[in-house]
Write a protein that holds these residues in place. Sequence first.
Motif, PDB file in Angstrom:
ATOM      1  N   LEU A  61       2.621  15.822  65.967  1.00  0.00           N
ATOM      2  CA  LEU A  61       1.441  15.252  66.611  1.00  0.00           C
ATOM      3  C   LEU A  61       0.991  16.114  67.788  1.00  0.00           C
ATOM      4  O   LEU A  61      -0.208  16.397  67.947  1.00  0.00           O
ATOM      5  N   LEU A  62       1.950  16.550  68.598  1.00  0.00           N
ATOM      6  CA  LEU A  62       1.611  17.438  69.709  1.00  0.00           C
ATOM      7  C   LEU A  62       1.012  18.750  69.202  1.00  0.00           C
ATOM      8  O   LEU A  62       0.044  19.270  69.763  1.00  0.00           O
ATOM      9  N   GLY A  63       1.594  19.272  68.124  1.00  0.00           N
ATOM     10  CA  GLY A  63       1.069  20.507  67.549  1.00  0.00           C
ATOM     11  C   GLY A  63      -0.352  20.334  67.046  1.00  0.00           C
ATOM     12  O   GLY A  63      -1.200  21.214  67.239  1.00  0.00           O
ATOM     13  N   ASP A  64      -0.623  19.199  66.407  1.00  0.00           N
ATOM     14  CA  ASP A  64      -1.985  18.923  65.948  1.00  0.00           C
ATOM     15  C   ASP A  64      -2.973  18.928  67.111  1.00  0.00           C
ATOM     16  O   ASP A  64      -4.086  19.457  67.001  1.00  0.00           O
ATOM     17  N   ILE A  65      -2.560  18.343  68.212  1.00  0.00           N
ATOM     18  CA  ILE A  65      -3.439  18.272  69.386  1.00  0.00           C
ATOM     19  C   ILE A  65      -3.616  19.655  70.015  1.00  0.00           C
ATOM     20  O   ILE A  65      -4.732  20.056  70.363  1.00  0.00           O
ATOM     21  N   PHE A  66      -2.530  20.411  70.140  1.00  0.00           N
ATOM     22  CA  PHE A  66      -2.603  21.731  70.764  1.00  0.00           C
ATOM     23  C   PHE A  66      -3.444  22.707  69.956  1.00  0.00           C
ATOM     24  O   PHE A  66      -4.003  23.656  70.516  1.00  0.00           O
ATOM     25  N   LEU A  67      -3.523  22.502  68.646  1.00  0.00           N
ATOM     26  CA  LEU A  67      -4.270  23.428  67.803  1.00  0.00           C
ATOM     27  C   LEU A  67      -5.763  23.110  67.750  1.00  0.00           C
ATOM     28  O   LEU A  67      -6.523  23.849  67.116  1.00  0.00           O
ATOM     29  N   ILE A  68      -6.183  22.031  68.398  1.00  0.00           N
ATOM     30  CA  ILE A  68      -7.615  21.708  68.413  1.00  0.00           C
ATOM     31  C   ILE A  68      -8.415  22.710  69.236  1.00  0.00           C
ATOM     32  O   ILE A  68      -9.428  23.228  68.763  1.00  0.00           O
ATOM     33  N   PRO A  69      -7.993  23.036  70.473  1.00  0.00           N
ATOM     34  CA  PRO A  69      -8.747  24.059  71.231  1.00  0.00           C
ATOM     35  C   PRO A  69      -8.617  25.433  70.567  1.00  0.00           C
ATOM     36  O   PRO A  69      -7.643  25.725  69.881  1.00  0.00           O
ATOM     37  N   LYS A  70      -9.608  26.266  70.775  1.00  0.00           N
ATOM     38  CA  LYS A  70      -9.593  27.616  70.223  1.00  0.00           C
ATOM     39  C   LYS A  70      -8.880  28.567  71.186  1.00  0.00           C
ATOM     40  O   LYS A  70      -8.799  28.314  72.378  1.00  0.00           O
ATOM     41  N   GLY A  71      -8.371  29.656  70.652  1.00  0.00           N
ATOM     42  CA  GLY A  71      -7.756  30.680  71.483  1.00  0.00           C
ATOM     43  C   GLY A  71      -6.315  30.950  71.093  1.00  0.00           C
ATOM     44  O   GLY A  71      -5.615  30.060  70.585  1.00  0.00           O
ATOM     45  N   THR A  72      -5.873  32.173  71.340  1.00  0.00           N
ATOM     46  CA  THR A  72      -4.527  32.592  70.960  1.00  0.00           C
ATOM     47  C   THR A  72      -3.455  31.795  71.700  1.00  0.00           C
ATOM     48  O   THR A  72      -2.423  31.436  71.128  1.00  0.00           O
TER      49      THR A  72
END
Length: 219
Positions: A61-72
């Motif tokens: 769930l945290l990974g899903d949220i962290f991958l929403i913003p763009k950028g490396t």
Amino acid sequence: MPVVGIGLVSLINWISAWQERLIPYYITKPIVLSGLLLFMVLQVPITPARLPFLLGLVFSLLGDIFLIPKGTRWFLVGMGAFSITQLMYIWGFNLSMFKLPFLVVGVVAFLVGVILIHLVINRFSESPNVNQAILPYLKGYGALVIAMSMSALLCLARPGWSDRAAVMAGVGGILFFLSDGMIGLEKLDCRLPKSRFWVISTYHLAQFLIVGAVIQLPG
């Protein structure tokens, strides 16, 4: 009712991914995993055998949220969260051991998979559009996903897993690998048509199957 709710939100998410409608896609994306977490907690007691998978869902769930913003940077943070997910699932699957011959097969398959991932990444990294700085992280994460997938497949040889649960876990592990593999191809400048849809649908199905297998564990 929770299953129906999760299914409906997942369907909205998948349709949004197919149509490239990003606002409903990003809104529904974390809701699916939140619902799956709630379903697992309400469905069965969280025993020591199920705890690693619950923690894995939290970091997913945290990974899903962290991958929403763009950028490396956000991508690497999201990959870090999913790396913990893979470690949790590896831990959970391997709480039930199996005979030595299956361990040998698993180790050999893991090593072959790691070598193949290394070669594939090196091959596609020649593109000028590839961010060379993330390649070591892709290789490391790829090794974790292979270890998790092999651990899931080896549930077929684990005495503590029923046949149905073992098959669900194995298929879930394969789908998780396919989903992350498509993300890796995107980062290597080899995006598949409708990639967002295929990535999220295989990922959700993987999580559904793994959770469905885990709730069947005894105790």
